[in-house]
Design a protein around this motif. Sequence first.
Motif, PDB file in Angstrom:
ATOM      1  N   MET A   1      46.512 -67.488 150.587  1.00 45.90           N
ATOM      2  CA  MET A   1      46.794 -66.253 149.864  1.00 45.90           C
ATOM      3  C   MET A   1      47.798 -65.398 150.626  1.00 45.90           C
ATOM      4  O   MET A   1      47.737 -64.196 150.630  1.00 45.90           O
ATOM      5  N   LYS A   2      48.738 -66.034 151.300  1.00 51.57           N
ATOM      6  CA  LYS A   2      49.688 -65.281 152.116  1.00 51.57           C
ATOM      7  C   LYS A   2      50.591 -64.385 151.277  1.00 51.57           C
ATOM      8  O   LYS A   2      51.154 -63.434 151.760  1.00 51.57           O
ATOM      9  N   SER A   3      50.724 -64.707 149.972  1.00 53.81           N
ATOM     10  CA  SER A   3      51.626 -63.933 149.118  1.00 53.81           C
ATOM     11  C   SER A   3      50.921 -62.755 148.442  1.00 53.81           C
ATOM     12  O   SER A   3      51.502 -62.106 147.597  1.00 53.81           O
ATOM     13  N   LEU A   4      49.691 -62.471 148.808  1.00 50.16           N
ATOM     14  CA  LEU A   4      48.902 -61.466 148.104  1.00 50.16           C
ATOM     15  C   LEU A   4      49.509 -60.068 148.082  1.00 50.16           C
ATOM     16  O   LEU A   4      49.678 -59.487 147.024  1.00 50.16           O
ATOM     17  N   PRO A   5      49.850 -59.444 149.223  1.00 47.53           N
ATOM     18  CA  PRO A   5      50.336 -58.061 149.168  1.00 47.53           C
ATOM     19  C   PRO A   5      51.614 -57.919 148.353  1.00 47.53           C
ATOM     20  O   PRO A   5      52.589 -58.611 148.565  1.00 47.53           O
ATOM     21  N   SER A   6      51.594 -57.018 147.401  1.00 47.67           N
ATOM     22  CA  SER A   6      52.784 -56.583 146.678  1.00 47.67           C
ATOM     23  C   SER A   6      52.516 -55.135 146.341  1.00 47.67           C
ATOM     24  O   SER A   6      51.936 -54.427 147.140  1.00 47.67           O
ATOM     25  N   LEU A   7      52.865 -54.669 145.181  1.00 46.05           N
ATOM     26  CA  LEU A   7      52.476 -53.328 144.733  1.00 46.05           C
ATOM     27  C   LEU A   7      52.735 -52.265 145.793  1.00 46.05           C
ATOM     28  O   LEU A   7      52.528 -52.547 146.957  1.00 46.05           O
ATOM     29  N   PRO A   8      53.148 -51.074 145.489  1.00 45.34           N
ATOM     30  CA  PRO A   8      53.466 -50.631 144.136  1.00 45.34           C
ATOM     31  C   PRO A   8      54.842 -51.109 143.695  1.00 45.34           C
ATOM     32  O   PRO A   8      55.740 -51.234 144.511  1.00 45.34           O
ATOM     33  N   ALA A   9      54.991 -51.398 142.420  1.00 48.10           N
ATOM     34  CA  ALA A   9      56.226 -51.977 141.913  1.00 48.10           C
ATOM     35  C   ALA A   9      57.153 -50.944 141.286  1.00 48.10           C
ATOM     36  O   ALA A   9      58.352 -51.146 141.220  1.00 48.10           O
ATOM     37  N   VAL A  80      47.099 -52.702 153.031  1.00 44.22           N
ATOM     38  CA  VAL A  80      47.654 -53.989 153.472  1.00 44.22           C
ATOM     39  C   VAL A  80      47.413 -54.179 154.962  1.00 44.22           C
ATOM     40  O   VAL A  80      47.008 -55.263 155.411  1.00 44.22           O
ATOM     41  N   ALA A  81      47.658 -53.129 155.742  1.00 40.86           N
ATOM     42  CA  ALA A  81      47.476 -53.233 157.192  1.00 40.86           C
ATOM     43  C   ALA A  81      46.028 -53.577 157.547  1.00 40.86           C
ATOM     44  O   ALA A  81      45.776 -54.364 158.462  1.00 40.86           O
ATOM     45  N   CYS A  82      45.077 -53.007 156.822  1.00 43.87           N
ATOM     46  CA  CYS A  82      43.659 -53.229 157.121  1.00 43.87           C
ATOM     47  C   CYS A  82      43.152 -54.569 156.601  1.00 43.87           C
ATOM     48  O   CYS A  82      42.456 -55.293 157.311  1.00 43.87           O
ATOM     49  N   PHE A  83      43.510 -54.901 155.377  1.00 46.18           N
ATOM     50  CA  PHE A  83      42.897 -56.064 154.744  1.00 46.18           C
ATOM     51  C   PHE A  83      43.624 -57.380 155.022  1.00 46.18           C
ATOM     52  O   PHE A  83      43.238 -58.419 154.467  1.00 46.18           O
ATOM     53  N   THR A  84      44.635 -57.356 155.844  1.00 48.21           N
ATOM     54  CA  THR A  84      45.292 -58.609 156.251  1.00 48.21           C
ATOM     55  C   THR A  84      45.109 -58.887 157.738  1.00 48.21           C
ATOM     56  O   THR A  84      45.780 -59.761 158.284  1.00 48.21           O
ATOM     57  N   VAL A  85      44.200 -58.182 158.391  1.00 57.81           N
ATOM     58  CA  VAL A  85      44.017 -58.355 159.833  1.00 57.81           C
ATOM     59  C   VAL A  85      43.454 -59.725 160.188  1.00 57.81           C
ATOM     60  O   VAL A  85      43.551 -60.160 161.342  1.00 57.81           O
ATOM     61  N   LEU A  86      42.853 -60.415 159.227  1.00 59.86           N
ATOM     62  CA  LEU A  86      42.305 -61.743 159.488  1.00 59.86           C
ATOM     63  C   LEU A  86      43.232 -62.860 159.039  1.00 59.86           C
ATOM     64  O   LEU A  86      42.842 -64.031 159.041  1.00 59.86           O
ATOM     65  N   ASP A  87      44.459 -62.531 158.676  1.00 64.22           N
ATOM     66  CA  ASP A  87      45.434 -63.541 158.254  1.00 64.22           C
ATOM     67  C   ASP A  87      46.110 -64.144 159.487  1.00 64.22           C
ATOM     68  O   ASP A  87      47.302 -63.954 159.726  1.00 64.22           O
ATOM     69  N   PHE A  88      45.335 -64.876 160.263  1.00 64.23           N
ATOM     70  CA  PHE A  88      45.858 -65.472 161.477  1.00 64.23           C
ATOM     71  C   PHE A  88      46.710 -66.699 161.147  1.00 64.23           C
ATOM     72  O   PHE A  88      46.502 -67.341 160.115  1.00 64.23           O
ATOM     73  N   PRO A  89      47.659 -67.027 162.001  1.00 64.15           N
ATOM     74  CA  PRO A  89      48.475 -68.232 161.767  1.00 64.15           C
ATOM     75  C   PRO A  89      47.604 -69.481 161.704  1.00 64.15           C
ATOM     76  O   PRO A  89      46.530 -69.543 162.321  1.00 64.15           O
ATOM     77  N   LEU A 139      42.772 -57.378 147.214  1.00 61.24           N
ATOM     78  CA  LEU A 139      43.142 -57.409 148.624  1.00 61.24           C
ATOM     79  C   LEU A 139      41.891 -57.323 149.497  1.00 61.24           C
ATOM     80  O   LEU A 139      41.764 -58.054 150.496  1.00 61.24           O
ATOM     81  N   ALA A 140      40.950 -56.452 149.134  1.00 61.85           N
ATOM     82  CA  ALA A 140      39.702 -56.334 149.884  1.00 61.85           C
ATOM     83  C   ALA A 140      38.896 -57.625 149.794  1.00 61.85           C
ATOM     84  O   ALA A 140      38.311 -58.074 150.791  1.00 61.85           O
ATOM     85  N   GLU A 141      38.861 -58.238 148.623  1.00 65.57           N
ATOM     86  CA  GLU A 141      38.127 -59.488 148.463  1.00 65.57           C
ATOM     87  C   GLU A 141      38.739 -60.594 149.312  1.00 65.57           C
ATOM     88  O   GLU A 141      38.031 -61.422 149.891  1.00 65.57           O
ATOM     89  N   HIS A 142      40.050 -60.600 149.386  1.00 66.58           N
ATOM     90  CA  HIS A 142      40.764 -61.540 150.258  1.00 66.58           C
ATOM     91  C   HIS A 142      40.275 -61.387 151.702  1.00 66.58           C
ATOM     92  O   HIS A 142      39.991 -62.378 152.386  1.00 66.58           O
TER      93      HIS A 142
END
Length: 221
Positions: A1-9, A80-89, A139-142
Amino acid sequence: MKSLPSLPAKSGRQRVATHGTDEKRERILDAAEQLFAAQGYANTTVEQIVQALGVTKPFVYYYFSSKQEIFETLAWRPAVACFTVLDFPDDDSRPAHEKVKTGIEQLIRATIEHYPSSFFPAREPQAFRPDYLVRQRELAEHFYERLCALLEEGRDDGWFDFNETRVTAHAACSVSGFLYSWYKPDGRLNVDEIVPELVKTACRALGLRSTRRKQRSDARS
């Protein structure tokens, strides 16, 4: 789900980002953030933002289509900063419990460092558009999917002691989730002092052990 963050458009007329346009957008965001924090979304107008900047309304509308877009832009950054902290390589080979502890620390730090806009969703959820709230929930569910998977992996490895995974995850993250109700940037402790204290509290909620519990397979070997 690396492409998740977008918005606001949505946006104003400005489409091409340059150093100059980015600076001007940031000026608008900075002024609006202080007004939203001091008096709330409903009581803040574009006219007040304009007055704080010493510009005209067309200046603001060139970069943003509405007050709502400004507010949601401010809130989306910390989300985005908070809910992607576990997106490790993918090649991060650290054990699950270390990733969890790192992620929790980064979550708490990001919440504090993005003050006050990180508190807007908790303080004024009614101010956001439904589609924004849907995207924020996604994003939170991710984040929680990744956290729960790491917690269960860490428990299997003997590092965590808990029963209900989802309940434990939410309990630990409430340490940062409820910061909006008491945190003050001019408090007794600075960021580097308060973050470790909150990480300790969150890790206790997670049942993180100080030493790994031996598994049956370890005992036989």
